[in-house]
Every structure is written in C-alpha cells, then in structure tokens.
Design an enzyme around this catalytic site. Structure first.
Site, short mmCIF file in Angstrom:
data_model
loop_
_atom_site.label_atom_id
_atom_site.label_comp_id
_atom_site.label_asym_id
_atom_site.label_seq_id
_atom_site.Cartn_x
_atom_site.Cartn_y
_atom_site.Cartn_z
N SER A 65 0.86 -1.19 0.00
CA SER A 65 0.00 0.00 0.00
C SER A 65 0.89 1.23 0.00
O SER A 65 1.96 1.24 0.62
CB SER A 65 -0.89 0.02 1.24
OG SER A 65 -1.56 1.27 1.36
N TYR B 295 -1.69 -0.45 10.20
CA TYR B 295 -1.89 -1.01 8.86
C TYR B 295 -0.66 -0.80 8.00
O TYR B 295 -0.13 -1.74 7.38
CB TYR B 295 -3.11 -0.33 8.23
CG TYR B 295 -3.35 -0.67 6.77
CD1 TYR B 295 -4.03 -1.82 6.41
CD2 TYR B 295 -2.91 0.19 5.76
CE1 TYR B 295 -4.27 -2.12 5.06
CE2 TYR B 295 -3.15 -0.10 4.43
CZ TYR B 295 -3.82 -1.25 4.09
OH TYR B 295 -4.04 -1.55 2.76
#
Length: 252
Positions: free
Chosen positions: A142, A157
């Site tokens: 990501s 995350y």
C-alpha cells in the site's frame, strides 16, 4: 497451461488481477474469505472469456490452515490442469481499518499482523515447494507505507504493509537462484470493498482523494489488476525486488 494463485479475489484488486491474468491464457486458482458469491462471480467472468478458474476458501489470518490449503491446491492442480506445480502467486488478501495511534488496540494490531504480514509470509513458505522455477510472486502492499500516502490513522496497517515491502526484497533475493521473480505493488486510494465498503458508505471522501491525485480521480481495480498481470507475465521477466507505486500520482 500456466497456473496462478490469487488470494482475496472475490472483489476489488484481487478480482481484477485474477481476471486480467486469466485473459493472458493462465489458469487461476482464486481464494475468498466470506464473500463466496463474489468468488463465483470471478470464476464466471473468467469462464465467460474462455478461461479456467477454481475458487477455494482461505483465511490468510489462520496460518494453521495452510498445510490443508496446500493439499487442496495439489488436488486442484492435478485434477484441473494435470500439473503438480503452479507458476504465479499473488498475495493480495487483506483488510483495512483506520485507527489513530492512541486508539489502536493490541487486538487490532495483532489482526493486522496475522493477515497482512504473517499470512503472506507463511502462505508463501507453505506453497513454495509447488511454485515452479522461473515463476513470479507479487505482494500487494500500500502507498500508506510510502511518504506519498502518509495519512493519520494508518500507523498499524501501514507498518505491516511496509514490512511486506521489506519481505518482498528478501524473497526476491532468496528465490532468485530458482529464477523466481518477486515484486510488490503499492496501490493508492482505490475503489474497492476495503474497510467494509468505505467508499460506498462514505462517498463524500472521494472528491477529496481525487483532488490529491494528479489524474483527478481515485483508482479503479483494473488500474491495479492490469499492473499485476503485466508483472507476472513475460513482459515483466527482468523486474524483481521492486515496490511499484500504482496510485495515479497521489500527493504528487
């Protein structure tokens, strides 16, 4: 026929990657968690184009189930494609959830770790003996783990996604004697079901994200899926150990 395994392919980026890979004449084993209907849709889309696909359940957060999953993979390879190996692994399955640093619970942190880092690590380890020499692995990370995607609320995350980026380089180094290429891609804001369909529940965030993107829109699953399909194809044969941001110029 070459065969790919794509985790988390019942929707979004994984679904697109499975379909785009299949369009290149590759058989696909796709996995799903709770969204069995979406997995059926992916299989149907592939078969409609003349491809072949099989859907299997998998919880990437439960590494104790991986040996049984490997047994299922061996059976599918043998029965569907008369193979005892596969050629491509896309570690895509995951989940997202926003939580400010001071509000992140140990339970949430551990779940991120199990699903986003431990899962791809030990799933790849479990399946590695079945991965053919000259194959390819793509890990979906990501841009939250990059400077361009740094936003409050994603410390846990992004930490796991950043760890997956580092793991990608080590995999590439250790798998290279077998000619196996390993890369990661870092999507930006993409219209998927991530974070419990956040884009559908909070459509008001889309214009702000689009305004931060050089091309003036959020990403679509095919924007990412096509890059994955290219990386694992022969066109990507000289690319390994790279983390490629696929974000349309987010925060450019």
């Amino acid at each position: 026929m070459r065969v790919a395994i794509v985790t988390g392919a019942s929707s979004g980026i994984g679904q697109s990657a499975a379909i785009q890979i299949a369009k290149r004449g590759v058989g696909v084993v796709l996995t799903y968690g709770r969204n069995q209907e979406g997995a059926r849709d992916t299989v149907a889309a592939i078969e409609k184009e003349g491809g072949s696909a099989v859907a299997l359940p998998l919880d990437v957060g439960r590494s104790e189930t991986f040996p049984a999953f490997r047994d299922s993979i061996e059976a599918v390879l043998r029965d569907t494609w008369q193979r005892d190996t596969f050629d491509i692994l896309v570690n895509n399955a995951g989940f997202g959830q926003m939580a400010m640093f001071e509000e992140t619970t140990e339970e949430l942190f551990d779940r991120f770790m199990r699903v986003l880092l431990k899962g791809p690590y030990f799933l790849t380890q479990t399946l590695l003996p079945l991965l053919a020499d000259g194959g390819a692995v793509v890990n979906v990370t990501s841009n939250a783990a990059l400077h361009s995607g740094l936003e409050p609320g994603y410390s846990a995350y992004a930490s796991m996604k950043g760890g997956l980026t580092v793991l990608t380089r080590y995999m590439a180094k250790e798998f290279s004697p077998r000619g196996i290429r390993v890369n990661s891609i870092a999507p930006g804001a993409t219209r998927t079901r991530l974070a419990d369909n956040a884009f559908e529940r909070y459509p008001e965030v889309i214009p702000a994200l689009a305004a931060k993107t050089a091309f003036g829109r959020v990403g679509e699953p095919d924007d990412i899926g096509m890059v994955i399909a290219t990386l694992v194809s022969d066109e990507g044969r000289w690319i390994t150990a790279q983390d490629i941001e696929v974000a349309g110029g987010f925060n450019l």
